[in-house]
Design an enzyme around this catalytic site. Structure first.
Site, PDB file in Angstrom:
ATOM      1  N   MET A  13      -0.681  32.014 -23.628  1.00 31.51           N
ATOM      2  CA  MET A  13       0.456  31.770 -24.505  1.00 31.51           C
ATOM      3  C   MET A  13       0.083  30.752 -25.583  1.00 31.51           C
ATOM      4  O   MET A  13       0.471  30.886 -26.741  1.00 31.51           O
ATOM      5  CB  MET A  13       1.667  31.294 -23.701  1.00 31.51           C
ATOM      6  N   PHE A  42       0.842  -1.195   0.000  1.00 29.46           N
ATOM      7  CA  PHE A  42       0.000   0.000   0.000  1.00 29.46           C
ATOM      8  C   PHE A  42       0.885   1.255   0.000  1.00 29.46           C
ATOM      9  O   PHE A  42       1.808   1.370   0.798  1.00 29.46           O
ATOM     10  CB  PHE A  42      -0.920   0.006   1.225  1.00 29.46           C
ATOM     11  N   GLN A  43       0.581   2.158  -0.904  1.00 27.48           N
ATOM     12  CA  GLN A  43       1.323   3.412  -1.078  1.00 27.48           C
ATOM     13  C   GLN A  43       2.814   3.180  -1.321  1.00 27.48           C
ATOM     14  O   GLN A  43       3.645   4.008  -0.947  1.00 27.48           O
ATOM     15  CB  GLN A  43       1.096   4.369   0.108  1.00 27.48           C
TER      16      GLN A  43
END
Lengths: 578, 198
Positions: free
Chosen positions: A482, A111-112
């Site tokens: 731009m 996880f993560q």
């Protein structure tokens, strides 16, 4: 003394005299957030990790000290990838600490989990995955050493949770030799024979130009540059990264070269017979089509990064060294050579006459008609005239960035904070927060676009919560300006996905919702009063929504990939003799 | 036919090969790096992101100091000037030193393993061929043969070309490794004798 890895990390940051960390906690970095409570280091809690990175950059650019950010693993770490890339392109010293899953979980898609050292190899000067708590002090010291010496840049320390929780016997490395960096030996001084050769070219040039880049600021070489220019009377151009490195008000200053540089700076380089490149890197935005760039110029190139010499343009004399040290050596050499020289020094009078002619015929120009909508250039000029001379100006990326660089008068170093190489939209708001933390005594104005502002505006919540009173001027032209300009000029006015709306979101309400003062100027006569009002507020962030002319374009312009000789001036100037 | 004369007869062909030193296109870099996790990824990543081409790459620990490894890289200098490749490599913090080995100043070796499908007649041909080149037969099956050959990369090139006359089932080369020649003196007379150390 036994410490946990987390305590050792914070103590190491204290040893490096870190004043402030920008960050956001999460699972894997939790152990490190506990000793922060007891530390003297200030922590600024951001609302998105990208904000932490840009804040650290803004802080580093104005103070010259490394910016420090702290994030958790996985998405926390990937959210700071853009600031790392940005800092890498602009050589900004950053130290990012990321949490990582426990060592036994690395490689299991936990996880993560994210291989952030792998992800950031190409956009950091170096990175470290720390697997032993005993390595923490040495790694932190090495990280600061690498980030701040040689060509500065960002580094990342990835710290697994179990390493942060484990204990170690505290120590602090006494010297650089203790850092275990056998492959890292940045140079400072240069080979005297090269200095001699460079000075010979300088002494004999008829149309020389000093091409000053961001390296001047990194090397704290502004005084040396001023001395060199005044001693030789050679004109100076300051690139986008070097705005403020040489005073715009100085008679030797030609201002910014490049794609949206002024006519004189661009043409001086094209016509030059000697470019003295000091801490600049022949970026494509400066050179235009490289084969056609400054065709008659010989090149003296000074850079602390040997790989920059000859990367784009082969120098006649390439000097590897710190800009300040090398310029000072050049000055000594010039002084020592002067009495020995046969004949009179080269008269730069005709060269200056030519340059003054360009300045007179092609000054920066916009239509000052007072009846129409607000011109963005006029907003920048008014901000400049109504704010303290040493105001720190921060910008995002796009038209507003070019107008800010063109129309502000930069007379002080470290007063211009922008995203140059990477061109990161959304840079301004968080970078301004970081700059204000670094220079709380200064007025900090972010000049932003409406497109950029929407990318990172949430960091104004951070600014309000932490008491960091920045000011933001949104040049709101309701477009990705731009891109719109390019579509108008190069895509037959076929506008594709560039319209944003001036009212959605309502910037005043949004500012107020984030605890800021929200102001608006819709007509030209409202511009000055609203700036005066904004400048009078110092207890809260201020956001001003300037409704500007959507049709205004940035001039001059060298279209991408063409020669700088093909510079396009404002339509009103087209009749002037080139 | 001696190995030497086979090489001579094939030399015009092998000039095009990535491993060959007969054109100026390929240069050998001997890169001393810290023996740390991820070093190879840093080096390889640098080449790919800067658009430098690698012809071959070999990595192994140095035997004198366990802190270091040596990476031998054959660089295609048509993709980027050698100077730029060296300077960018030198910026990697884990790179300790880089030396360019000019072919005349270096001993170079490479190893080849190959398995070929052979009938009874071809088997003896291949065994003879590997014998001429000074290689070894390392495996024999009823209809297949595995051989190994080590030596200068050009010799390996030539042998590989000859093997193409047979049905090659598998072939693997290591990429070259190189060291400076012992007691090398950059004198013109010695350069004229280049190849005597073969």
């Amino acid at each position: 003394m036994q410490l946990t890895g987390a305590q050792a990390l914070i103590k190491s940051l204290e040893q490096e005299r870190v004043e402030v960390v920008f960050g956001l906690p999460g699972g894997a970095i939790l152990p490190v957030y506990d000793p922060i409570i007891d530390s003297s280091i200030r922590h600024v809690l951001v609302r998105h990790e990208q904000g932490a990175g840009h804040m650290a950059e803004g802080y580093a650019i104005v103070t010259g000290r490394p910016g420090v950010a702290m994030v958790t693993s996985g998405p926390g770490a990937t959210n700071i990838v853009t600031p790392l890339s940005n800092a890498f392109m602009d050589s900004t010293p950053l130290v990012v600490v990321s949490g990582q899953v426990a060592t036994r979980s690395i490689g299991t898609d936990a996880f993560q989990e994210c291989d952030i050292t792998g992800v950031t190899i190409g956009i950091t000067k170096h990175n470290w995955l720390v697997k032993d708590p005993a390595d923490i002090p040495r790694t932190v010291a090495a990280a600061f050493h690498v980030a701040t010496t040689g060509r500065p840049g960002p580094v990342l320390i990835d710290l697994p949770k179990d390493v942060a929780n484990a204990t170690m016997e505290w120590y602090w490395p006494e010297s650089v030799e203790d850092l275990d960096l056998p492959g890292y030996n940045p140079v400072m001084g240069a080979d005297p024979s090269l200095i001699e050769k460079a000075v010979e070219l300088i002494d004999s040039a008829k149309r020389p130009v000093i091409y000053a880049g961001g390296g001047i600021l990194k090397a704290r070489a502004c005084e040396a540059l001023l001395a060199l220019a005044e001693r030789t009377q050679i004109p100076v151009v300051t690139t986008l990264m070097a705005r403020g490195a040489f005073p715009d008000s100085h008679p030797l200053c030609l201002g910014m070269p490049g794609m949206h540089g002024n006519y004189t700076a661009v043409t001086a380089m094209q016509r030059s017979d000697l470019l003295i490149a000091l801490g600049s890197r022949f970026d494509d935005r400066v050179t235009g089509k490289i084969d056609a760039f400054a065709p008659e110029a010989r090149v003296v190139h000074v850079d602390i990064d040997a790989a920059e010499l000859g990367k784009v343009r082969k120098p006649d004399v390439g000097v590897v060294g710190d800009c300040r040290v090398v310029i000072e050596e050049m000055l000594s050499c010039i002084d020592a050579n002067a009495p020995k020289r046969s004949g009179a020094p080269v008269d730069l009078g005709p060269w200056w006459d030519e340059l003054h002619g360009y300045q007179k015929r092609f000054p920066l120009y916009y239509d000052r008609d007072t009846t129409g909508p607000i011109k963005p250039e006029m907003v920048v000029e008014s901000l400049r005239d109504l704010s303290p001379r040493d105001t720190v100006v921060v910008s995002g990326v796009g038209q507003h960035q070019m107008w800010a660089s063109q129309y502000w008068t930069f007379d002080h170093p470290y007063t211009w904070v922008n995203s140059g190489g990477a061109g990161t939209m959304g840079f301004a708001v968080p970078a301004a927060v970081g700059a204000k933390v670094g220079r709380p005594d200064r007025t900090v104005w972010a000049i932003d676009g409406d497109g950029c502002f929407q990318m990172t505006a949430q960091e104004l919540v951070t600014a309000t919560a932490e008491g960091i009173p920045i000011k933001v001027a949104i040049l709101n032209n309701a477009y990705l300006g731009m891109v719109r300009q390019w579509q108008e000029m190069f895509y037959e006015e076929r506008y594709s996905e560039v319209y944003l709306s001036p009212d959605l979101p309502d910037y005043v309400k949004w500012a107020e919702a984030m605890g800021c003062v929200g102001l608006r100027a819709e007509t030209q006569d409202e511009v000055i009063p609203v700036i005066e009002k904004a400048n009078s507020i110092d207890d809260r962030p201020v956001v001003v929504d300037f409704r500007t002319d959507a049709f205004e374009k940035v001039y001059p312009m060298v279209p991408a990939g063409v020669s700088n000789d093909a510079i396009v001036v404002h339509p009103d100037q087209e009749g002037a003799t080139r | 036919m001696s190995a030497e004369s086979i090489e001579t007869s094939l030399s015009s062909d092998s000039g095009r090969r990535p491993g060959s030193r007969r054109t100026g296109r390929y240069h050998i870099l001997s890169v001393l790096v810290e023996n740390k996790a991820g070093v190879l990824a840093r080096v390889a990543g640098l080449f790919s992101r800067r658009g430098f081409n690698i012809a071959s790459l070999a990595v192994a620990p140095t035997d004198d100091d366990e802190r270091f490894s040596r990476i031998t890289i054959v660089v295609d200098v048509e993709s980027a000037p050698l100077e730029q490749v060296v300077r960018q490599l030198d910026k990697l913090i884990n790179v300790v030193s880089i030396s360019e080995l000019a072919p005349s100043e270096a001993i170079e070796r490479e190893l080849l393993l190959a398995t070929v499908s052979v009938g009874p007649e071809e088997r003896s041909q291949v065994i003879q061929l590997i014998g001429v080149f000074g290689g070894e037969v390392v495996g024999v099956g009823s209809d297949q043969l595995s051989v190994t050959l080590s030596g200068r990369p050009e010799k390996i090139d030539d042998f590989e070309d000859l093997l193409k006359g047979y049905e090659v089932v598998g072939l693997q080369r290591t990429g070259r490794v190189a060291l400076e020649k012992l007691g090398y003196r950059p004198a013109r007379s010695l350069r004229a004798l280049e190849g005597e150390s073969r």
